[in-house]
Design a protein around this motif. Sequence first.
Motif, PDB file in Angstrom:
ATOM      1  N   ASP A 105       0.846  -1.188   0.000  1.00 38.35           N
ATOM      2  CA  ASP A 105       0.000   0.000   0.000  1.00 38.35           C
ATOM      3  C   ASP A 105       0.885   1.243   0.000  1.00 38.35           C
ATOM      4  O   ASP A 105       1.715   1.435   0.901  1.00 38.35           O
ATOM      5  CB  ASP A 105      -0.923  -0.002   1.228  1.00 38.35           C
ATOM      6  CG  ASP A 105      -1.835   1.199   1.273  1.00 38.35           C
ATOM      7  OD1 ASP A 105      -1.392   2.260   1.772  1.00 38.35           O
ATOM      8  OD2 ASP A 105      -2.989   1.080   0.812  1.00 38.35           O
ATOM      9  N   GLU A 106       0.723   2.094  -1.014  1.00 35.82           N
ATOM     10  CA  GLU A 106       1.604   3.260  -1.201  1.00 35.82           C
ATOM     11  C   GLU A 106       1.558   4.233  -0.014  1.00 35.82           C
ATOM     12  O   GLU A 106       2.597   4.729   0.419  1.00 35.82           O
ATOM     13  CB  GLU A 106       1.247   3.995  -2.502  1.00 35.82           C
ATOM     14  CG  GLU A 106       1.496   3.172  -3.749  1.00 35.82           C
ATOM     15  CD  GLU A 106       2.956   2.829  -3.977  1.00 35.82           C
ATOM     16  OE1 GLU A 106       3.821   3.702  -3.757  1.00 35.82           O
ATOM     17  OE2 GLU A 106       3.233   1.684  -4.363  1.00 35.82           O
ATOM     18  N   LEU A 107       0.376   4.496   0.507  1.00 30.27           N
ATOM     19  CA  LEU A 107       0.242   5.435   1.619  1.00 30.27           C
ATOM     20  C   LEU A 107       0.906   4.880   2.885  1.00 30.27           C
ATOM     21  O   LEU A 107       1.641   5.593   3.578  1.00 30.27           O
ATOM     22  CB  LEU A 107      -1.238   5.751   1.878  1.00 30.27           C
ATOM     23  CG  LEU A 107      -1.523   6.850   2.884  1.00 30.27           C
ATOM     24  CD1 LEU A 107      -0.888   8.164   2.454  1.00 30.27           C
ATOM     25  CD2 LEU A 107      -3.034   7.028   3.037  1.00 30.27           C
ATOM     26  N   GLU A 108       0.668   3.602   3.167  1.00 29.62           N
ATOM     27  CA  GLU A 108       1.279   2.976   4.343  1.00 29.62           C
ATOM     28  C   GLU A 108       2.797   2.908   4.201  1.00 29.62           C
ATOM     29  O   GLU A 108       3.528   3.159   5.158  1.00 29.62           O
ATOM     30  CB  GLU A 108       0.702   1.573   4.560  1.00 29.62           C
ATOM     31  CG  GLU A 108      -0.741   1.586   5.026  1.00 29.62           C
ATOM     32  CD  GLU A 108      -1.319   0.185   5.181  1.00 29.62           C
ATOM     33  OE1 GLU A 108      -0.603  -0.814   4.962  1.00 29.62           O
ATOM     34  OE2 GLU A 108      -2.510   0.099   5.542  1.00 29.62           O
ATOM     35  N   LYS A 109       3.264   2.578   3.014  1.00 26.54           N
ATOM     36  CA  LYS A 109       4.704   2.507   2.762  1.00 26.54           C
ATOM     37  C   LYS A 109       5.349   3.877   2.955  1.00 26.54           C
ATOM     38  O   LYS A 109       6.363   4.015   3.639  1.00 26.54           O
ATOM     39  CB  LYS A 109       4.964   1.993   1.337  1.00 26.54           C
ATOM     40  CG  LYS A 109       6.431   1.967   0.943  1.00 26.54           C
ATOM     41  CD  LYS A 109       6.608   1.500  -0.500  1.00 26.54           C
ATOM     42  CE  LYS A 109       8.036   1.698  -0.966  1.00 26.54           C
ATOM     43  NZ  LYS A 109       8.238   1.328  -2.371  1.00 26.54           N
ATOM     44  N   ARG A 110       4.757   4.910   2.387  1.00 25.01           N
ATOM     45  CA  ARG A 110       5.313   6.260   2.506  1.00 25.01           C
ATOM     46  C   ARG A 110       5.310   6.707   3.973  1.00 25.01           C
ATOM     47  O   ARG A 110       6.283   7.316   4.443  1.00 25.01           O
ATOM     48  CB  ARG A 110       4.527   7.240   1.640  1.00 25.01           C
ATOM     49  CG  ARG A 110       5.171   8.622   1.592  1.00 25.01           C
ATOM     50  CD  ARG A 110       4.576   9.500   0.527  1.00 25.01           C
ATOM     51  NE  ARG A 110       5.014   9.161  -0.805  1.00 25.01           N
ATOM     52  CZ  ARG A 110       6.174   9.550  -1.349  1.00 25.01           C
ATOM     53  NH1 ARG A 110       7.017  10.283  -0.652  1.00 25.01           N
ATOM     54  NH2 ARG A 110       6.488   9.224  -2.573  1.00 25.01           N
ATOM     55  N   ASN A 111       4.260   6.392   4.695  1.00 27.42           N
ATOM     56  CA  ASN A 111       4.173   6.748   6.107  1.00 27.42           C
ATOM     57  C   ASN A 111       5.287   6.046   6.897  1.00 27.42           C
ATOM     58  O   ASN A 111       5.949   6.663   7.742  1.00 27.42           O
ATOM     59  CB  ASN A 111       2.801   6.389   6.669  1.00 27.42           C
ATOM     60  CG  ASN A 111       2.621   6.875   8.084  1.00 27.42           C
ATOM     61  OD1 ASN A 111       2.900   8.029   8.409  1.00 27.42           O
ATOM     62  ND2 ASN A 111       2.142   5.992   8.944  1.00 27.42           N
ATOM     63  N   ASN A 114       8.613   7.610   6.205  1.00 23.38           N
ATOM     64  CA  ASN A 114       8.691   8.898   6.889  1.00 23.38           C
ATOM     65  C   ASN A 114       9.027   8.707   8.375  1.00 23.38           C
ATOM     66  O   ASN A 114       9.883   9.426   8.927  1.00 23.38           O
ATOM     67  CB  ASN A 114       7.376   9.664   6.712  1.00 23.38           C
ATOM     68  CG  ASN A 114       7.540  11.138   6.963  1.00 23.38           C
ATOM     69  OD1 ASN A 114       8.547  11.740   6.621  1.00 23.38           O
ATOM     70  ND2 ASN A 114       6.533  11.728   7.578  1.00 23.38           N
ATOM     71  N   GLN A 130      11.350  14.900   2.726  1.00 16.55           N
ATOM     72  CA  GLN A 130      10.493  14.430   1.639  1.00 16.55           C
ATOM     73  C   GLN A 130      11.264  14.336   0.320  1.00 16.55           C
ATOM     74  O   GLN A 130      11.033  13.411  -0.468  1.00 16.55           O
ATOM     75  CB  GLN A 130       9.263  15.332   1.489  1.00 16.55           C
ATOM     76  CG  GLN A 130       8.273  15.206   2.641  1.00 16.55           C
ATOM     77  CD  GLN A 130       7.894  13.770   2.963  1.00 16.55           C
ATOM     78  OE1 GLN A 130       7.565  12.978   2.086  1.00 16.55           O
ATOM     79  NE2 GLN A 130       7.951  13.430   4.246  1.00 16.55           N
ATOM     80  N   ASP A 134      11.503  10.944  -1.701  1.00 13.74           N
ATOM     81  CA  ASP A 134      11.088  10.898  -3.114  1.00 13.74           C
ATOM     82  C   ASP A 134      12.199  10.373  -4.015  1.00 13.74           C
ATOM     83  O   ASP A 134      11.937   9.615  -4.955  1.00 13.74           O
ATOM     84  CB  ASP A 134      10.651  12.287  -3.594  1.00 13.74           C
ATOM     85  CG  ASP A 134       9.340  12.735  -2.967  1.00 13.74           C
ATOM     86  OD1 ASP A 134       8.606  11.889  -2.415  1.00 13.74           O
ATOM     87  OD2 ASP A 134       9.062  13.957  -3.013  1.00 13.74           O
ATOM     88  N   TYR A 137      12.402   6.519  -3.212  1.00 14.79           N
ATOM     89  CA  TYR A 137      11.141   5.813  -2.971  1.00 14.79           C
ATOM     90  C   TYR A 137      10.944   4.590  -3.877  1.00 14.79           C
ATOM     91  O   TYR A 137      10.629   3.497  -3.397  1.00 14.79           O
ATOM     92  CB  TYR A 137       9.957   6.780  -3.119  1.00 14.79           C
ATOM     93  CG  TYR A 137       8.645   6.139  -2.779  1.00 14.79           C
ATOM     94  CD1 TYR A 137       8.245   6.009  -1.462  1.00 14.79           C
ATOM     95  CD2 TYR A 137       7.807   5.643  -3.778  1.00 14.79           C
ATOM     96  CE1 TYR A 137       7.048   5.399  -1.136  1.00 14.79           C
ATOM     97  CE2 TYR A 137       6.610   5.033  -3.458  1.00 14.79           C
ATOM     98  CZ  TYR A 137       6.235   4.911  -2.138  1.00 14.79           C
ATOM     99  OH  TYR A 137       5.049   4.295  -1.812  1.00 14.79           O
TER     100      TYR A 137
END
Length: 167
Positions: A105-111, A114, A130, A134, A137
């Motif tokens: 999941d892109e949102l979970e991975k990015r979170n 972070n 960020q 990026d 990523y």
Amino acid sequence: MFREMRRKKQVLSSQECIEILNSGTSGVLAVLGDDDYPYAVPVSYVYHDDKIFFHGAKKGHRVDAVRKNQKVSFCVVNKDQVVPDEYTNYFRSVIVFGKAHIMEDELEKRNAINILSKKYAPDHDEEHRQQAIDREYNATCMIELKIEHMSGKEAIELVRSKNSQTN
């Protein structure tokens, strides 16, 4: 399902285990590797919300092993003081057992990335962080370890030292 620790006097509390996970910067992730040989690899990590997150390359032994078998263990050593005169080691460590999965999941991975980056670069501003995320990523794999069991242990000498300070 998980063994009880034999030396009960040396058991760390859940809170002490969490403090060790929060303060550590590296640990050893153990997976079932090729030909069912154990594969243990040192990794950077972050503990957050009863989970542990790791990052790394999208391909390799660790990723292949997690895809094959999600059951893993993870160990962090907080203290490792060799005491030659006593032929011993004053240690403190935590071991975690659980199931790991590759974060899709892109949102979970990015979170998760972070959260990890804030641990290792806490003084960087959000924009700089960020940009770094990026930049890397698409080449980054994030693994989430959901903790099923956690235990910690310390040398009996450290237990005795703590007890003498409280008495």
